[in-house]
Design a protein around this motif. Structure first.
Motif, PDB file in Angstrom:
ATOM      1  N   CYS A  30       0.832  -1.214   0.000  1.00  0.00           N
ATOM      2  CA  CYS A  30       0.000   0.000   0.000  1.00  0.00           C
ATOM      3  C   CYS A  30       0.861   1.256   0.000  1.00  0.00           C
ATOM      4  CB  CYS A  30      -0.937  -0.001   1.194  1.00  0.00           C
ATOM      5  SG  CYS A  30      -2.284  -1.180   1.051  1.00  0.00           S
ATOM      6  N   PHE A  31       2.002   1.210   0.697  1.00  0.00           N
ATOM      7  CA  PHE A  31       2.915   2.351   0.693  1.00  0.00           C
ATOM      8  C   PHE A  31       3.406   2.627  -0.730  1.00  0.00           C
ATOM      9  CE2 PHE A  31       7.390   3.644   0.596  1.00  0.00           C
ATOM     10  CZ  PHE A  31       7.279   4.914   1.123  1.00  0.00           C
ATOM     11  N   PHE A  32       3.837   1.592  -1.429  1.00  0.00           N
ATOM     12  CA  PHE A  32       4.319   1.789  -2.797  1.00  0.00           C
ATOM     13  C   PHE A  32       3.189   2.200  -3.730  1.00  0.00           C
ATOM     14  CE2 PHE A  32       7.962  -0.789  -1.364  1.00  0.00           C
ATOM     15  CZ  PHE A  32       8.974   0.073  -1.761  1.00  0.00           C
ATOM     16  N   LEU A  33       2.000   1.725  -3.491  1.00  0.00           N
ATOM     17  CA  LEU A  33       0.854   2.133  -4.291  1.00  0.00           C
ATOM     18  C   LEU A  33       0.541   3.611  -4.075  1.00  0.00           C
ATOM     19  CD1 LEU A  33      -1.362   1.088  -6.198  1.00  0.00           C
ATOM     20  CD2 LEU A  33      -2.744   0.652  -4.180  1.00  0.00           C
ATOM     21  N   LEU A  34       0.561   4.048  -2.837  1.00  0.00           N
ATOM     22  CA  LEU A  34       0.327   5.472  -2.555  1.00  0.00           C
ATOM     23  C   LEU A  34       1.429   6.349  -3.130  1.00  0.00           C
ATOM     24  CD1 LEU A  34      -1.055   5.411   1.080  1.00  0.00           C
ATOM     25  CD2 LEU A  34      -2.238   6.149  -0.983  1.00  0.00           C
ATOM     26  N   ARG A  35       2.666   5.867  -3.051  1.00  0.00           N
ATOM     27  CA  ARG A  35       3.773   6.621  -3.645  1.00  0.00           C
ATOM     28  C   ARG A  35       3.593   6.738  -5.151  1.00  0.00           C
ATOM     29  NH1 ARG A  35       9.915   4.730  -3.411  1.00  0.00           N
ATOM     30  NH2 ARG A  35       9.261   3.726  -5.317  1.00  0.00           N
ATOM     31  N   PHE A  36       3.120   5.682  -5.781  1.00  0.00           N
ATOM     32  CA  PHE A  36       2.858   5.727  -7.214  1.00  0.00           C
ATOM     33  C   PHE A  36       1.784   6.753  -7.533  1.00  0.00           C
ATOM     34  CE2 PHE A  36       0.337   4.173 -10.841  1.00  0.00           C
ATOM     35  CZ  PHE A  36       1.309   4.220 -11.827  1.00  0.00           C
ATOM     36  N   VAL A  37       0.719   6.768  -6.731  1.00  0.00           N
ATOM     37  CA  VAL A  37      -0.397   7.686  -6.981  1.00  0.00           C
ATOM     38  C   VAL A  37       0.012   9.136  -6.730  1.00  0.00           C
ATOM     39  CG1 VAL A  37      -2.671   8.393  -6.127  1.00  0.00           C
ATOM     40  CG2 VAL A  37      -2.195   5.991  -6.585  1.00  0.00           C
ATOM     41  N   ARG A  38       0.777   9.376  -5.680  1.00  0.00           N
ATOM     42  CA  ARG A  38       1.083  10.756  -5.291  1.00  0.00           C
ATOM     43  C   ARG A  38       2.322  11.323  -5.969  1.00  0.00           C
ATOM     44  NH1 ARG A  38      -1.858  12.645  -1.440  1.00  0.00           N
ATOM     45  NH2 ARG A  38      -0.486  13.840  -0.115  1.00  0.00           N
ATOM     46  N   ARG A  39       3.229  10.474  -6.436  1.00  0.00           N
ATOM     47  CA  ARG A  39       4.455  10.982  -7.019  1.00  0.00           C
ATOM     48  C   ARG A  39       4.581  10.651  -8.507  1.00  0.00           C
ATOM     49  NH1 ARG A  39       9.725   9.348  -4.049  1.00  0.00           N
ATOM     50  NH2 ARG A  39       8.852  10.771  -2.520  1.00  0.00           N
ATOM     51  N   THR A  40       4.429   9.416  -8.869  1.00  0.00           N
ATOM     52  CA  THR A  40       4.710   8.987 -10.238  1.00  0.00           C
ATOM     53  C   THR A  40       3.658   9.468 -11.224  1.00  0.00           C
ATOM     54  OG1 THR A  40       5.762   7.028  -9.306  1.00  0.00           O
ATOM     55  CG2 THR A  40       5.281   6.987 -11.647  1.00  0.00           C
ATOM     56  N   ILE A  41       2.398   9.353 -10.873  1.00  0.00           N
ATOM     57  CA  ILE A  41       1.343   9.766 -11.805  1.00  0.00           C
ATOM     58  C   ILE A  41       1.411  11.265 -12.111  1.00  0.00           C
ATOM     59  CG2 ILE A  41      -1.157  10.055 -12.053  1.00  0.00           C
ATOM     60  CD1 ILE A  41      -1.487   7.287 -10.980  1.00  0.00           C
ATOM     61  N   PRO A  42       1.575  12.155 -11.122  1.00  0.00           N
ATOM     62  CA  PRO A  42       1.720  13.575 -11.493  1.00  0.00           C
ATOM     63  C   PRO A  42       2.936  13.839 -12.385  1.00  0.00           C
ATOM     64  CG  PRO A  42       1.148  13.411  -9.186  1.00  0.00           C
ATOM     65  CD  PRO A  42       1.415  12.019  -9.663  1.00  0.00           C
ATOM     66  N   GLU A  43       4.028  13.121 -12.161  1.00  0.00           N
ATOM     67  CA  GLU A  43       5.197  13.278 -13.035  1.00  0.00           C
ATOM     68  C   GLU A  43       4.875  12.819 -14.450  1.00  0.00           C
ATOM     69  OE1 GLU A  43       8.333  11.074 -11.227  1.00  0.00           O
ATOM     70  OE2 GLU A  43       8.641  12.535  -9.615  1.00  0.00           O
ATOM     71  N   GLN A  44       4.164  11.713 -14.582  1.00  0.00           N
ATOM     72  CA  GLN A  44       3.803  11.219 -15.915  1.00  0.00           C
ATOM     73  C   GLN A  44       2.842  12.177 -16.610  1.00  0.00           C
ATOM     74  OE1 GLN A  44       2.213   7.291 -15.294  1.00  0.00           O
ATOM     75  NE2 GLN A  44       4.252   6.352 -15.172  1.00  0.00           N
ATOM     76  N   ARG A  45       1.900  12.717 -15.866  1.00  0.00           N
ATOM     77  CA  ARG A  45       0.963  13.671 -16.476  1.00  0.00           C
ATOM     78  C   ARG A  45       1.684  14.947 -16.925  1.00  0.00           C
ATOM     79  NH1 ARG A  45      -4.778  12.573 -15.371  1.00  0.00           N
ATOM     80  NH2 ARG A  45      -4.844  10.802 -13.954  1.00  0.00           N
ATOM     81  N   HIS A  65       4.828  15.118 -17.800  1.00  0.00           N
ATOM     82  CA  HIS A  65       5.637  14.740 -18.965  1.00  0.00           C
ATOM     83  C   HIS A  65       4.770  14.637 -20.217  1.00  0.00           C
ATOM     84  CE1 HIS A  65       8.956  12.980 -21.145  1.00  0.00           C
ATOM     85  NE2 HIS A  65       8.173  11.965 -21.509  1.00  0.00           N
ATOM     86  N   GLU A  66       3.573  14.079 -20.092  1.00  0.00           N
ATOM     87  CA  GLU A  66       2.664  13.979 -21.229  1.00  0.00           C
ATOM     88  C   GLU A  66       2.197  15.360 -21.690  1.00  0.00           C
ATOM     89  OE1 GLU A  66      -0.442  11.430 -19.916  1.00  0.00           O
ATOM     90  OE2 GLU A  66       0.825   9.637 -19.998  1.00  0.00           O
ATOM     91  N   ALA A  67       1.966  16.266 -20.767  1.00  0.00           N
ATOM     92  CA  ALA A  67       1.571  17.623 -21.143  1.00  0.00           C
ATOM     93  C   ALA A  67       2.707  18.331 -21.870  1.00  0.00           C
ATOM     94  CB  ALA A  67       1.161  18.409 -19.899  1.00  0.00           C
ATOM     95  N   LEU A  68       3.924  18.126 -21.411  1.00  0.00           N
ATOM     96  CA  LEU A  68       5.079  18.719 -22.079  1.00  0.00           C
ATOM     97  C   LEU A  68       5.234  18.156 -23.487  1.00  0.00           C
ATOM     98  CD1 LEU A  68       7.620  20.520 -21.867  1.00  0.00           C
ATOM     99  CD2 LEU A  68       8.823  18.488 -21.022  1.00  0.00           C
ATOM    100  N   LYS A  69       5.063  16.858 -23.651  1.00  0.00           N
ATOM    101  CA  LYS A  69       5.158  16.234 -24.969  1.00  0.00           C
ATOM    102  C   LYS A  69       4.055  16.750 -25.892  1.00  0.00           C
ATOM    103  CE  LYS A  69       8.544  13.277 -24.961  1.00  0.00           C
ATOM    104  NZ  LYS A  69       9.648  13.397 -25.887  1.00  0.00           N
ATOM    105  N   ALA A  70       2.848  16.906 -25.368  1.00  0.00           N
ATOM    106  CA  ALA A  70       1.742  17.430 -26.171  1.00  0.00           C
ATOM    107  C   ALA A  70       2.015  18.866 -26.585  1.00  0.00           C
ATOM    108  CB  ALA A  70       0.435  17.337 -25.398  1.00  0.00           C
ATOM    109  N   GLU A  71       2.616  19.637 -25.683  1.00  0.00           N
ATOM    110  CA  GLU A  71       2.968  21.027 -26.006  1.00  0.00           C
ATOM    111  C   GLU A  71       4.026  21.070 -27.108  1.00  0.00           C
ATOM    112  OE1 GLU A  71       2.577  25.085 -25.723  1.00  0.00           O
ATOM    113  OE2 GLU A  71       1.420  23.594 -24.632  1.00  0.00           O
ATOM    114  N   GLN A  72       5.001  20.189 -27.042  1.00  0.00           N
ATOM    115  CA  GLN A  72       6.043  20.140 -28.064  1.00  0.00           C
ATOM    116  C   GLN A  72       5.503  19.607 -29.383  1.00  0.00           C
ATOM    117  OE1 GLN A  72       9.042  17.724 -26.259  1.00  0.00           O
ATOM    118  NE2 GLN A  72       9.926  19.416 -25.090  1.00  0.00           N
ATOM    119  N   ARG A  73       4.597  18.657 -29.332  1.00  0.00           N
ATOM    120  CA  ARG A  73       4.060  18.029 -30.537  1.00  0.00           C
ATOM    121  C   ARG A  73       3.227  18.996 -31.371  1.00  0.00           C
ATOM    122  NH1 ARG A  73       0.893  13.933 -28.434  1.00  0.00           N
ATOM    123  NH2 ARG A  73       2.498  13.349 -26.965  1.00  0.00           N
ATOM    124  N   LYS A  74       2.647  20.010 -30.777  1.00  0.00           N
ATOM    125  CA  LYS A  74       1.783  20.893 -31.551  1.00  0.00           C
ATOM    126  C   LYS A  74       2.594  21.784 -32.496  1.00  0.00           C
ATOM    127  CE  LYS A  74       1.101  24.812 -28.450  1.00  0.00           C
ATOM    128  NZ  LYS A  74       0.130  25.519 -27.631  1.00  0.00           N
TER     129      LYS A  74
END
Length: 137
Positions: A103-118, A120-129
């Motif tokens: 559960c600790f690693f799951l919470l870390r994934f939700v609170r840290r990794t997902i915002p980083e991925q989002r 990164h995806e927003a930056l890629k979308a900004e560059q792709r346009k």
């Protein structure tokens, strides 16, 4: 009744846990419920979720529930059959520690990794346009 719970000799003995009677039925029902909830979460994640990140979180939760439900039922079986080593009480402590760590690693994934991925995806979308789309060959 609860004074034994804080005694190390109670937990770290090779004597199998007694899972007969009502308490055993409650323990087994809990493990079976975890398994069923994991299956339901897996079905929901594959059918109802459009967001990739939410689907991944639900799939991770489903994996946690199914795995710990099966392991718990296996521990219950060993305790029910009075198998000395594998039915011991300390395995339930290890099971609980495993759930907490997972559960600790799951919470870390939700609170840290997902915002980083989002981000990164927003930056890629900004560059792709600014680049033209690739032509299909």
């Amino acid at each position: 009744m609860f004074e034994n719970l804080f005694d190390l000799s109670y937990w770290f003995t090779l004597q199998p846990a007694s899972v007969g009677g009502t308490s055993g039925k409650i323990i087994f029902s809990f493990f079976a419920l975890l398994f069923v909830l994991g299956i339901v979460a897996r079905i929901v994640s594959s059918n109802k979720t459009d967001d990739r990140h939410a689907r991944e979180v639900i799939e991770r939760i489903a994996t946690l529930l199914v795995t710990m439900g099966i392991l718990g039922a296996l521990l219950y079986f060993f305790s029910f059959e009075q198998i000395r080593l594998f039915g011991s009480r300390f395995w339930y402590l290890f099971w609980l520690i495993g759930v907490v760590v997972w559960c600790f690693f799951l919470l870390r994934f939700v609170r840290r990794t997902i915002p980083e991925q989002r981000a990164h995806e927003a930056l890629k979308a900004e560059q792709r346009k600014y680049f033209p789309p690739r032509r299909k060959k």
